[in-house]
Design a protein around this motif. Structure first.
Motif, short mmCIF file in Angstrom:
data_model
loop_
_atom_site.label_atom_id
_atom_site.label_comp_id
_atom_site.label_asym_id
_atom_site.label_seq_id
_atom_site.Cartn_x
_atom_site.Cartn_y
_atom_site.Cartn_z
N UNK A 110 0.82 -1.21 0.00
CA UNK A 110 0.00 0.00 0.00
C UNK A 110 0.86 1.26 0.00
N UNK A 111 2.12 1.11 0.40
CA UNK A 111 3.06 2.22 0.50
C UNK A 111 2.52 3.33 1.39
N UNK A 112 2.04 2.88 2.54
CA UNK A 112 1.59 3.76 3.61
C UNK A 112 2.06 3.13 4.92
N UNK A 113 1.93 3.87 6.02
CA UNK A 113 2.25 3.32 7.33
C UNK A 113 1.09 2.45 7.81
N UNK A 114 1.37 1.29 8.39
CA UNK A 114 0.28 0.44 8.90
C UNK A 114 -0.37 1.06 10.13
N UNK A 115 -1.64 0.76 10.34
CA UNK A 115 -2.35 1.29 11.50
C UNK A 115 -1.89 0.63 12.80
N UNK A 116 -1.43 -0.60 12.72
CA UNK A 116 -0.94 -1.30 13.91
C UNK A 116 0.45 -0.79 14.28
N UNK A 117 0.66 -0.61 15.58
CA UNK A 117 1.95 -0.10 16.06
C UNK A 117 2.99 -1.20 16.24
N UNK A 118 2.58 -2.46 16.14
CA UNK A 118 3.52 -3.56 16.38
C UNK A 118 4.10 -4.15 15.09
N UNK A 119 3.90 -3.46 13.97
CA UNK A 119 4.43 -3.93 12.69
C UNK A 119 5.84 -3.37 12.47
N UNK A 120 6.79 -4.25 12.18
CA UNK A 120 8.16 -3.83 11.91
C UNK A 120 8.22 -3.18 10.52
N UNK A 121 8.71 -1.95 10.47
CA UNK A 121 8.76 -1.24 9.20
C UNK A 121 10.00 -1.64 8.40
N UNK A 122 9.88 -1.70 7.07
CA UNK A 122 11.04 -2.01 6.23
C UNK A 122 12.05 -0.86 6.24
N UNK A 123 13.26 -1.14 5.81
CA UNK A 123 14.34 -0.15 5.83
C UNK A 123 13.98 1.12 5.06
N UNK A 124 13.27 0.95 3.93
CA UNK A 124 12.91 2.10 3.11
C UNK A 124 12.07 3.11 3.89
N UNK A 125 11.25 2.61 4.83
CA UNK A 125 10.40 3.49 5.63
C UNK A 125 11.20 4.14 6.76
N UNK A 126 12.15 3.40 7.31
CA UNK A 126 12.95 3.94 8.41
C UNK A 126 13.83 5.09 7.94
N UNK A 127 14.10 5.15 6.64
CA UNK A 127 14.95 6.20 6.08
C UNK A 127 14.18 7.45 5.68
N UNK A 128 12.85 7.42 5.81
CA UNK A 128 12.04 8.56 5.38
C UNK A 128 12.20 9.75 6.32
N UNK A 129 12.10 10.97 5.78
CA UNK A 129 12.16 12.16 6.63
C UNK A 129 10.93 12.24 7.54
N UNK A 130 11.13 12.82 8.70
CA UNK A 130 10.04 12.93 9.68
C UNK A 130 9.48 14.35 9.66
N UNK A 131 8.16 14.49 9.57
CA UNK A 131 7.58 15.84 9.58
C UNK A 131 7.90 16.58 10.87
N UNK A 132 8.21 17.86 10.74
CA UNK A 132 8.48 18.67 11.94
C UNK A 132 7.18 19.10 12.62
N UNK A 133 6.10 19.14 11.83
CA UNK A 133 4.80 19.54 12.36
C UNK A 133 3.71 18.85 11.52
N UNK A 134 2.66 18.42 12.18
CA UNK A 134 1.55 17.77 11.49
C UNK A 134 0.43 18.80 11.28
#
Length: 350
Positions: free
Chosen positions: A305-329
């Motif tokens: 789906x190329x989105x973040x899963x709704x569950x918090x216990x899912x291990x994210x792939x490396x490609x997601x861990x490298x994404x920039x983090x928003x400074x503000x939502x």
């Protein structure tokens, strides 16, 4: 034993043989079935059913579990799901049991049609819980995606804020989506409102006519971007993860973090109240929601789906861990999508 008794037995045997024969031919007699055949109707958007997307795994696994038939129909973008649902409702056509893929903004327009029949698991990300009738299954952050080589070849500086879109050299260098039919398009209005507040309409008026094109949905807009029509497109930060998963495009496409912040989209599903004509249909819908939020399906969300899963216990792939983090939502639960679209139409389309 009398001849009449033999005749009666022969008639019974003949009747049984006829029933067996009809069953073998596939005639739809209820008496032929070992299990009642029930259907679940789902309306979703096109890309969720695309090759390699989550839909193929999700629907096949559900049919295996429920031993039922699943009728899946799709309608362009998520915004077009709601438009089609409204049209079918007004024409008194058969409605789907589930709307799958609407976001928190579109939910407002169908919340009166939704029914609460499912309790969310405890491991669901808190930011995705917006209403008991809304079942979230993924989320993501909006951003512009830049084609870095294209930006370089055109000698364009990377924009750092929404205000940079007004720079003369960026005219016709970015692609948006129509907020009347597209959930990312609506997300753009949400982001602009979060960034500029009361001045958002003034900004949108200034932006009028500066985009290259504004298709009705994300699929078409992103397709044009990949064809090189423009070096910038409105999408999600996770689009970068998609490209980085391929050796051919790794490092070419970058999600841009703007100083004002990034919009948030939560994708979910609802059970349609008026389509639930039996307890059995409610049970099937609960089964579907349970599978949608199961670890088996949720772990497939990032790379399908190329989105973040709704569950918090899912291990994210490396490609997601490298994404920039928003400074503000840039997200407000009080965002009124219908009003925003009306004001946008008056400011931009006049």
């Amino acid at each position: 034993m009398s001849c009449g008794a033999f005749a009666g037995k022969n008639e019974i045997m003949a009747s049984r043989l006829i029933i067996v024969f009809l069953c073998l031919l596939g005639v739809g007699l209820a008496s032929c079935r070992t299990k009642p055949e029930a259907d679940l109707r789902i309306l979703t958007y096109d890309s969720l059913r695309a090759d390699g997307a989550i839909g193929g795994v999700l629907f096949a696994e559900f049919q295996r579990r429920c031993q039922c038939r699943v009728h899946v129909q799709s309608a362009g973008d998520a915004g077009q799901i709601v438009a089609r649902f409204a049209l079918d409702k007004s024409r008194k056509r058969q409605l789907p049991h589930v709307l799958l893929g609407i976001d928190q903004n579109l939910f407002r327009s169908v919340q009166s049609d939704a029914i609460e029949i499912f309790e969310l698991p405890s491991l669901i990300a808190p930011q995705t819980k917006i209403d008991p009738r809304f079942v979230p299954f993924d989320f993501g952050y909006f951003s512009f995606i830049a084609d870095l080589p294209a930006m370089t070849s055109k000698k364009l500086a990377i924009p750092q804020s929404y205000s940079d879109l007004l720079r003369a050299e960026l005219k016709s260098q970015f692609i948006l989506q129509d907020p009347r039919t597209s959930s990312p398009g609506l997300g753009f209005l949400q982001s602009i409102q979060g960034a500029f507040g009361k001045s958002s309409l003034q900004f949108l008026t200034q932006l009028r006519g500066r985009w290259l094109t504004m298709p009705s949905g994300w699929d078409e807009a992103y397709g044009l971007f990949l064809k090189g029509e423009a070096p910038l497109v409105w999408s999600y930060t996770t689009s970068q993860a998609y490209h980085d998963s391929s050796s051919e495009s790794k490092g070419r496409y970058k999600a841009l973090m703007f100083k004002e912040g990034q919009g948030l989209q939560i994708e979910g599903a609802i059970a349609v109240r008026s389509a639930m004509s039996s307890i059995h249909e409610q049970k099937l819908t609960k089964m579907f929601f349970d599978l949608l939020l199961s670890p088996e399906i949720q772990k497939e969300i990032p790379l399908r789906q190329w989105m973040y899963p709704a569950r918090t216990d899912v291990e994210l792939p490396l490609e997601f861990k490298a994404l920039p983090t928003p400074t503000k939502i840039l997200y407000s639960p009080d965002f009124e999508s219908e009003l925003a679209v009306k004001q946008w139409s008056e400011a931009v389309l006049k």
